[in-house]
Scaffold this active site. Structure first.
Site, short mmCIF file in Angstrom:
data_model
loop_
_atom_site.label_atom_id
_atom_site.label_comp_id
_atom_site.label_asym_id
_atom_site.label_seq_id
_atom_site.Cartn_x
_atom_site.Cartn_y
_atom_site.Cartn_z
N HIS A 74 0.73 -1.25 0.01
CA HIS A 74 0.06 0.02 0.03
C HIS A 74 0.91 1.57 0.07
CE1 HIS A 74 -3.08 -2.91 0.57
NE2 HIS A 74 -3.76 -2.26 -0.18
N GLU B 53 -10.56 -11.30 -5.58
CA GLU B 53 -8.99 -11.05 -5.23
C GLU B 53 -8.62 -12.21 -4.41
OE1 GLU B 53 -8.52 -7.36 -3.23
OE2 GLU B 53 -10.46 -7.65 -2.01
N ASP C 113 -4.19 -8.39 -4.64
CA ASP C 113 -4.56 -9.63 -3.93
C ASP C 113 -4.43 -10.83 -4.56
OD1 ASP C 113 -4.16 -8.55 -1.08
OD2 ASP C 113 -5.74 -7.30 -1.61
N CYS D 8 -8.82 -3.74 -11.24
CA CYS D 8 -8.69 -2.60 -10.34
C CYS D 8 -7.39 -2.71 -9.64
CB CYS D 8 -9.97 -2.07 -9.63
SG CYS D 8 -9.91 -3.35 -8.15
C1 PEP Z 1 -6.25 -5.53 -5.30
O1 PEP Z 1 -5.98 -6.22 -4.53
O2 PEP Z 1 -5.83 -5.77 -6.60
C2 PEP Z 1 -6.97 -4.12 -4.88
C3 PEP Z 1 -7.11 -3.43 -5.74
O3 PEP Z 1 -7.13 -3.88 -3.63
P1 PEP Z 1 -5.98 -3.32 -2.65
O4 PEP Z 1 -4.88 -3.10 -3.66
O5 PEP Z 1 -6.57 -2.13 -1.86
O6 PEP Z 1 -5.90 -4.49 -1.87
MG MG Z 2 -6.94 -6.01 -2.48
#
Ligand code: PEP
Ligand code: MG
Length: 604
Positions: free
Chosen positions: A220, A468, A492, A539
């Site tokens: 993140h 995910e 994920d 995404c």
């Molecule tokens: C993902 O896991 O690809 C996602 C978009 O969610 P995050 O990166 O916030 O876990």
């Molecule tokens: Mg995620």
């Protein structure tokens, strides 16, 4: 002396600037810039804390003195004296004052910065006794930090840009000085790690680039870095140990290299690269208003991933046709530093979602319900601190929400109410079990019923689930029975398919979006949604990576959600692609043992 540190490239471009070090302490502290008129107040906070700690130590000393000689070891008395001395030491107090006054660091940041500087001096001492005093100094600073908790001023909304310090003028021919702006020195941030809450603060900040010791490509920290659209390198291991405050640093966000104290020749070369990058960006900017359509006429939706409602402005500017992922958890983080309640209440959230809707000027906004846990802790506290060995496999995302229905219902009501003002899609993260789907859906119904009872207006939402977890990708029929659309979270999905911690730089080389298993799960999800006429998008970071644009188009994907800064580069790929030709190639890639070795067809 020039040297280089290698890490993982996460946000493109070249940054050249003076290093600002954010050191990690055992206590989680906020880092932010204060306003010039808050300096006296900030110094006063340190003074008050110092007096309180001095008193605390005095009391301890007095109680130790009351003990008999057998109960109070001589070492303890000596230790408390050392702590008192360290507390009053000019190198600590003077240094802290300097960081607050000259650099406008908040008091906690100033303290930890000065601690790091003195600690390095202790490390270099030959005398073992003196070397060991470092631990005492750390304890004293921790006492101070504890004392200062809850006394922070409200954050400055936009930190001031620092003037070029006199010392730079004195540099003469020193490397780097010539590259800096005549009046302002670009600053680059170097840290061991940054909490998502810190990242949010720095997002509003002046940094030209940043480097962290830890983190993988889709951690993140890296994701927020990308959204800041400044060159960044993560997983640079010991960068925060090797770089000193104010060192000149080049960050090469394309190659994942950090060059410290560059020679004039290196500097000139990177200055050239930086200008090339600027040119490329202005060339891409011309695509902003061009619809994203492939050569064979396939329309593609390029959507934005945002962390805060205010990011919607940048999303519109970049030409996004909606928000494909609003990571709502960022509304829940870093609140202590802003003196806000621990969690945002329904009204505050409702206003935030409305701001996102307004910012998107009538385009749809996909709000994902809170996804905390793993590397996005609430309150800046890692679940590992609470003894959870595998937070990524623990109480995270929808699991967290279902474990705290009151919090979840508050968020659901706020989202439903905001939907009365614009098109909102409600997206649920990390579902794997049919029972979780059932519980989630009944809580959504319950939230609607609560609003009905209160007579409060709300709007219709499309319901979506994130795919995910491999278990979800393998049970698509269950998901498609209950949801209007699916959104593939590749960050994920890769982590859980390959058993690679996305935040761990030591296994970053195995984090492979092109692994056949990952591609198979992504392709099957897209195909199944298309077969059933349901919406599907990606995404995760893969959607913004131009290396995958054609493959995803070939798999049939027509909706990509990414950081606004990546939209134009992806659009360029879309405009040059022939989706029909890419289909056959994508099928070949899915059969390959080493998919990354297959190049797209010419003209495809
Ligand atoms: C993902 O896991 O690809 C996602 C978009 O969610 P995050 O990166 O916030 O876990
Ligand atoms: Mg995620």
């Amino acid at each position: 002396m020039t040297f280089a540190v290698h890490g993982l490239p996460v946000a493109r471009g070249i940054a050249i600037g003076r290093a600002v070090l954010v050191v990690s302490s055992r206590i989680d502290v906020a880092h932010y810039f204060i306003k010039a008129d808050q300096v006296a107040e900030e110094i006063e906070r340190v003074r008050t804390a110092r007096n309180a700690v001095a008193e605390e130590l005095q009391k301890l000393q007095a109680s130790v003195a009351l003990m008999g000689p057998n109960d109070a070891p001589h070492e303890l008395i000596a230790l408390l004296e050392v702590h008192q001395m360290l507390l009053q030491d000019e190198s600590l107090t003077g240094g802290v004052k300097h960081w607050i006054t000259d650099r406008l660091y908040n008091a906690e940041w100033a303290l930890t910065t000065q601690l790091e500087i003195i600690a390095r001096q202790f490390d270099e001492m030959e005398d073992e006794y003196l070397r060991e005093r470092k631990a005492d100094l750390e304890q004293v600073v921790e006492r101070l930090l504890h004392r200062m908790k809850g006394t922070a001023a409200v954050l400055a909304p936009s930190p001031p840009r620092r003037k070029r310090p006199a010392e730079v003028e004195d540099d003469g021919g020193e490397a780097g000085a010539g590259a800096a702006d005549a009046f302002d020195v670009p600053l680059v941030l170097i840290a061991h790690d940054l909490s998502p809450a810190d990242m949010l603060q720095f997002k509003k900040s002046v940094f030209a680039g940043f480097v962290t010791d830890v983190g993988g490509r889709t951690s993140h920290t890296a994701i927020v870095a990308r959204s800041m659209d400044i060159p960044a390198v993560v997983g640079a291991r010991s960068a925060s140990q090797l770089v000193r405050q104010d060192d000149w640093v080049i960050i090469d966000g394309d190659a994942g290299v950090v060059i410290v104290d560059p020679s004039p020749i290196i500097l000139a070369e990177y200055g050239f690269k930086q200008r090339q990058g600027d040119l490329e960006r202005s060339r891409l900017a011309r695509l902003r208003h061009k619809p994203a359509v492939t050569l064979d006429g396939q329309k593609v939706d390029l959507l934005a991933n945002i962390e805060m409602p205010e990011d919607a402005v940048g999303a519109v500017k970049a030409g996004a046709v909606g928000v494909g992922l609003f990571r709502s958890e960022f509304l829940f983080m870093g609140r202590e530093a802003q003196r806000l309640t621990r969690l945002p209440n329904e009204e505050e959230q409702y206003q935030a979602y409305r701001r996102a809707i307004d910012g998107m000027q009538g385009m749809p906004v996909t709000v994902r319900t809170i996804d905390v846990g793993a590397d996005k802790p609430l309150d800046g506290k890692s679940p590992r601190d609470d003894g959870h060995l595998n937070p990524a496999l623990g109480l995270r995302a929808i699991r967290w929400s279902l474990a705290d229905p009151a919090m979840f219902l508050t968020q659901l009501r706020a989202i439903l109410r905001a939907a009365a003002h614009g098109e909102i899609n409600l997206l649920i993260p990390m579902l794997a079990h049919a029972s979780e789907i059932r519980q989630t859906l009944s809580l959504i119904d319950f939230a609607r019923a609560e609003l009905d009872n209160r007579g409060v207006a709300y709007g219709a939402v499309k319901l979506g689930a994130m795919i995910e977890i491999p278990a979800a990708a393998l049970t698509l029929k269950t998901f498609l029975k209950h949801f209007d659309f699916l959104s593939i979270g590749t960050n994920d999905l890769i982590q859980y398919t390959l058993a690679i911690d996305r935040a761990d730089e030591s296994v970053a080389h195995l984090y492979d979006p092109a692994h056949p298993a990952v591609l198979r799960l992504v392709a099957d999800t897209i195909a199944e949604c298309r077969r059933q006429g349901k919406g599907v998008s990606v995404c995760g970071e893969m959607a913004g990576d131009v290396a995958f644009t054609r493959l995803l188009l070939g798999m049939g994907l027509r909706s990509f959600s990414m950081h606004p800064s990546q939209i134009l580069a992806v659009k360029q790929e879309v405009l040059r692609a022939d989706a029909a030709k890419l289909e056959a190639w994508a099928r070949q890639v899915l059969e390959a043992e080493e998919p990354s070795e297959l190049l797209p067809p010419t003209g495809g």
